[in-house]
Every structure is written in structure tokens, then in C-alpha cells.
Design a protein around this motif. Structure first.
Motif, short mmCIF file in Angstrom:
data_model
loop_
_atom_site.label_atom_id
_atom_site.label_comp_id
_atom_site.label_asym_id
_atom_site.label_seq_id
_atom_site.Cartn_x
_atom_site.Cartn_y
_atom_site.Cartn_z
N HIS A 190 0.82 -1.21 0.00
CA HIS A 190 0.00 0.00 0.00
C HIS A 190 0.86 1.26 0.00
CE1 HIS A 190 -2.86 3.02 1.61
NE2 HIS A 190 -3.75 2.32 0.94
N GLU A 191 2.03 1.19 0.67
CA GLU A 191 2.93 2.34 0.75
C GLU A 191 4.11 2.20 -0.20
OE1 GLU A 191 2.31 4.93 2.70
OE2 GLU A 191 0.47 3.99 3.48
N ASN A 192 4.02 1.32 -1.17
CA ASN A 192 5.16 0.93 -2.01
C ASN A 192 5.86 2.11 -2.68
OD1 ASN A 192 6.76 -1.05 -3.62
ND2 ASN A 192 5.67 -0.03 -5.28
N THR A 193 7.19 2.07 -2.65
CA THR A 193 8.01 3.04 -3.39
C THR A 193 9.10 2.34 -4.20
OG1 THR A 193 9.46 3.31 -1.45
CG2 THR A 193 7.64 4.88 -1.69
N LEU A 194 9.13 1.01 -4.18
CA LEU A 194 10.15 0.26 -4.91
C LEU A 194 9.84 0.31 -6.41
CD1 LEU A 194 10.59 -2.87 -2.59
CD2 LEU A 194 12.02 -0.81 -2.71
N TRP A 195 10.82 0.67 -7.19
CA TRP A 195 10.59 0.87 -8.62
C TRP A 195 10.19 -0.40 -9.35
CZ3 TRP A 195 13.57 -1.95 -11.97
CH2 TRP A 195 14.74 -2.52 -11.44
N PHE A 196 10.66 -1.56 -8.87
CA PHE A 196 10.37 -2.81 -9.58
C PHE A 196 9.05 -3.43 -9.14
CE2 PHE A 196 13.22 -3.65 -6.01
CZ PHE A 196 12.53 -4.62 -5.29
N VAL A 197 8.32 -2.78 -8.24
CA VAL A 197 6.99 -3.24 -7.84
C VAL A 197 5.98 -2.20 -8.29
CG1 VAL A 197 5.48 -3.87 -5.92
CG2 VAL A 197 7.91 -4.48 -5.83
N ASN A 198 5.18 -2.56 -9.29
CA ASN A 198 4.14 -1.67 -9.81
C ASN A 198 4.70 -0.32 -10.25
OD1 ASN A 198 1.37 -1.22 -10.46
ND2 ASN A 198 1.08 -0.03 -8.59
N GLY A 199 5.92 -0.35 -10.77
CA GLY A 199 6.54 0.87 -11.28
C GLY A 199 6.80 1.91 -10.21
N GLY A 200 6.94 1.47 -8.96
CA GLY A 200 7.20 2.41 -7.87
C GLY A 200 5.95 3.10 -7.33
N GLU A 201 4.78 2.71 -7.85
CA GLU A 201 3.52 3.31 -7.40
C GLU A 201 2.88 2.46 -6.30
OE1 GLU A 201 2.37 6.20 -8.42
OE2 GLU A 201 4.08 6.46 -9.78
N HIS A 202 2.02 3.09 -5.51
CA HIS A 202 1.31 2.37 -4.47
C HIS A 202 0.41 1.31 -5.09
CE1 HIS A 202 3.02 5.39 -2.10
NE2 HIS A 202 2.01 6.23 -1.99
N VAL A 203 0.31 0.17 -4.42
CA VAL A 203 -0.53 -0.92 -4.90
C VAL A 203 -1.84 -0.90 -4.12
CG1 VAL A 203 -0.73 -3.41 -5.25
CG2 VAL A 203 1.51 -2.29 -5.42
N SER A 204 -2.94 -0.93 -4.84
CA SER A 204 -4.26 -0.90 -4.20
C SER A 204 -4.60 -2.28 -3.65
CB SER A 204 -5.34 -0.45 -5.20
OG SER A 204 -6.60 -0.41 -4.57
N VAL A 205 -4.32 -2.48 -2.37
CA VAL A 205 -4.62 -3.75 -1.69
C VAL A 205 -5.36 -3.44 -0.40
CG1 VAL A 205 -2.65 -5.00 -2.65
CG2 VAL A 205 -2.38 -3.71 -0.53
N PRO A 206 -6.17 -4.38 0.07
CA PRO A 206 -6.86 -4.15 1.35
C PRO A 206 -5.87 -4.17 2.50
CG PRO A 206 -7.23 -6.39 0.58
CD PRO A 206 -6.54 -5.67 -0.54
#
Length: 333
Positions: A278-294
Motif C-alpha cells: 500500500h505504501e510501495n516506493t520500490l521501482w520494480f513493484v508496480n513501477g514504484g507506485e502504491h498498490v491498491s490492496v486491502p
């Protein structure tokens, strides 16, 4: 949650004061606590822990109070599991029952100091790098699987570890196999030597260090507030000495506790990973964007933790119903 330096200072002084009171009121004069004494003071310290949650609700709101209670329950459950190891250490070093209180209290204070260091490091890491939640989450899931696989073999593993600690200590410093009251160091033929009391204390301190590696990431999965993490740990450790004497005879009946703790650690690990996504900033995970997860709420976390502990405890007591409690081993001469 804004916590001033004054509040931090007063909290630490009060907690240390409670440990000092515990030492002078109960530990300074060697004795084996009665069931009544252990039950009364266990209730007192649990009452203080619950009351402190009310203080947090009053000062900072119900959300933080819920995080504190969830953290306290989790840390208390992990502390109860630690009692198995404490029993093994006391048996390995044949610590007389009347002196076990001193070993436990000093070990618990050392554990709190070490956990304070881990809490500070964890808070700094989380503040600087949000991806640390990935590491904490995966580590807890790994720990849960490891605990599940090793369930029923903790005694053998701890005995091996204690043997290595004792062997190393004996190579480095002169030791004696005999106790001299509750002294940690004594003199034999004018030479200072380490007693088994100090060896037992070292073993408990080392075990507490390993436990902190699991418990600190676990509570950071329930709250990001260092103040709550520290106080939940402090109140969970407080009264652990009394709990050791209160339920020592029942520990062998909690056969499913490790399974319950494994489930709780895995649950918190998944919660941490979801929060990291949800707070993701890693570039290789969803392009560095937050992932919409519960995300898992504090209320749900507390409900799951309490539910798992109740089921594990009831199932254990039913499974071992009628099993005789072992008598404490007589100390060696």
C-alpha cells in the motif's frame, strides 16, 4: 502521535521504578514465591498494563489505544512462549528455586534494555525506508514457518544452544559447578570464579536477544509508534517473573501454543506485506507506485490474535486433560 521528551522520560523512570520496587520488595530476599503471591502480583501488573491503555486512549485516542492493546497481547503471548525456554535454562543449570527470581528479574531488565535498542533501530529504519515493511513481513512469515516445523523440538534446540554458551564461557573465564547463595561471582582459594547463577543469566539474556528479533518486527506490524512499541514490550515483560511461578506447572500442557504463535506471526507478516504494498516506493513493484490492496485494521488484528490464543489454549488444555503436572526438579548439590 506526538510524544514529548518529557513524557518519554517520565515513562522510562516509572517503568524502571517498578522494576526497582519489584527487586527490593520480592527478589532481594531469596525465597520461592507462593501461588497466592504470584497470582496477586501477576494480576497487579496486568491491571497496570490495561490501565495504561486507558491513559493512551485519554491522551491520544482510541485508535492508538487499540494498537497498544494488540501489541501488548501479542508480546505477552510471545513472552509466555519464552517461559518454556526459561524452564529449560533453570533446569539445565539446576538453579535453586529460591534464587530463580533474581535470575529472571535481571534477565528481564536486560531484555528490556536490548529491546529498547531494537525499537530505536526499527523506528529509524521505518522512518527512512518504507520498504523495510517488506523485510519485516517476510521475516515474520519465515519465522512462523520455522516455528511450525520446530514445534515440539524447542527443548532439544535450546539445550544444544545452552551447551555451546556454557562451553564458550568456561573457555574464557574460570567457573565453578557449585552455587554460593545467589552470588554471580565468588572466590575459591582466593581466585574469582563465575558461578552457575551467572551462566544461567547469560543464557537467559542470549535467549531474550533472539526473542527480540521476532517480537519487535511483530509489534511493528501492529503499530508504527515507537512509544507504543516500547510500552507494550515493557508491560508485557513486567510481571513475567510472577507468571513463571504461577503457570510453570501448566506450561507442559500448552502443547498447541507454538502452533497458535506461528499463526499469529504469519498473520502479522501478511499484514506487514500488505501495508508495504500500500505504501510501495520500490521501482520494480508496480513501477514504484502504491498498490491498491486491502489493509487489515487494528480491530481485526486484535480479534484474530485473541481468537487464535483462545483456541490454542483451550485446545491444549482439552488435549492434555488429566495429565499430571510435573514436580519441580530438586536442585543439585
Amino acid at each position: 502521535m506526538q510524544v514529548s521528551a518529557l513524557v518519554w522520560g517520565v515513562t522510562i523512570v516509572v517503568i524502571l521504578g517498578l522494576f526497582v520496587f519489584d527487586f527490593f520488595a520480592h527478589v532481594r530476599t531469596p525465597h520461592e514465591p507462593t501461588f497466592r503471591e504470584s497470582a496477586f502480583w501477576s494480576a497487579v501488573y496486568i491491571g497496570l498494563a490495561l490501565a495504561f491503555g486507558g491513559v493512551i486512549a485519554w491522551q491520544w485516542g482510541g485508535t492508538y489505544s487499540g494498537e497498544y492493546y494488540a501489541g501488548f497481547v501479542t508480546e505477552k503471548a510471545l513472552s509466555v512462549d519464552n517461559l518454556f525456554v526459561f524452564l529449560i535454562i533453570m533446569s539445565t543449570f539446576a538453579v535453586p528455586r529460591m534464587y530463580q527470581q533474581k535470575v529472571l528479574l535481571i534477565g528481564i531488565v536486560v531484555a528490556l534494555v536490548m529491546r529498547g535498542g531494537f525499537i530505536a533501530v526499527g523506528a529509524a529504519a521505518i522512518s527512512a525506508f518504507s520498504w523495510v515493511f517488506y523485510l519485516f513481513g517476510l521475516f515474520l512469515v519465515y519465522t512462523a514457518v520455522k516455528l511450525l516445523r520446530e514445534s515440539g523440538h524447542e527443548v532439544e534446540e535450546e539445550q544444544k544452544r545452552d551447551s555451546r554458551i556454557v562451553a564458550l564461557t568456561k573457555r574464557l573465564v574460570p567457573t565453578t559447578e557449585n552455587y554460593d547463595g545467589d552470588k554471580l561471582i565468588t572466590r575459591i582459594d582466593g581466585r574469582k570464579v563465575v558461578t552457575p547463577m551467572l551462566l544461567a543469566l547469560l543464557a537467559i539474556g542470549f535467549a531474550d536477544l533472539l526473542f527480540a528479533l521476532d517480537s519487535i518486527p511483530a509489534i511493528y506490524g501492529l503499530t508504527e509508534e515507537p512509544y507504543i512499541v516500547f510500552t507494550a514490550n515493557a508491560f508485557a515483560l513486567m510481571g513475567l517473573r510472577q507468571l513463571y511461578f504461577l503457570i510453570g506447572g501448566l506450561l507442559d500442557r500448552l502443547v498447541y501454543l507454538s502452533y497458535g504463535l506461528s499463526a499469529i506471526l504469519a498473520f502479522i507478516g501478511v499484514k506487514l506485506v500488505l501495508h508495504a504494498l500500500h505504501e510501495n516506493t520500490l521501482w520494480f513493484v508496480n513501477g514504484g507506485e502504491h498498490v491498491s490492496v486491502p489493509e487489515i485494521s487494528t480491530g481485526l488484528s486484535l480479534s484474530v490474535i485473541l481468537g487464535v490464543l483462545v483456541v490454542a489454549t483451550v485446545a491444549s488444555l482439552l488435549r492434555t486433560r488429566g495429565k499430571a503436572q510435573p514436580q519441580p526438579a530438586e536442585p543439585k548439590d
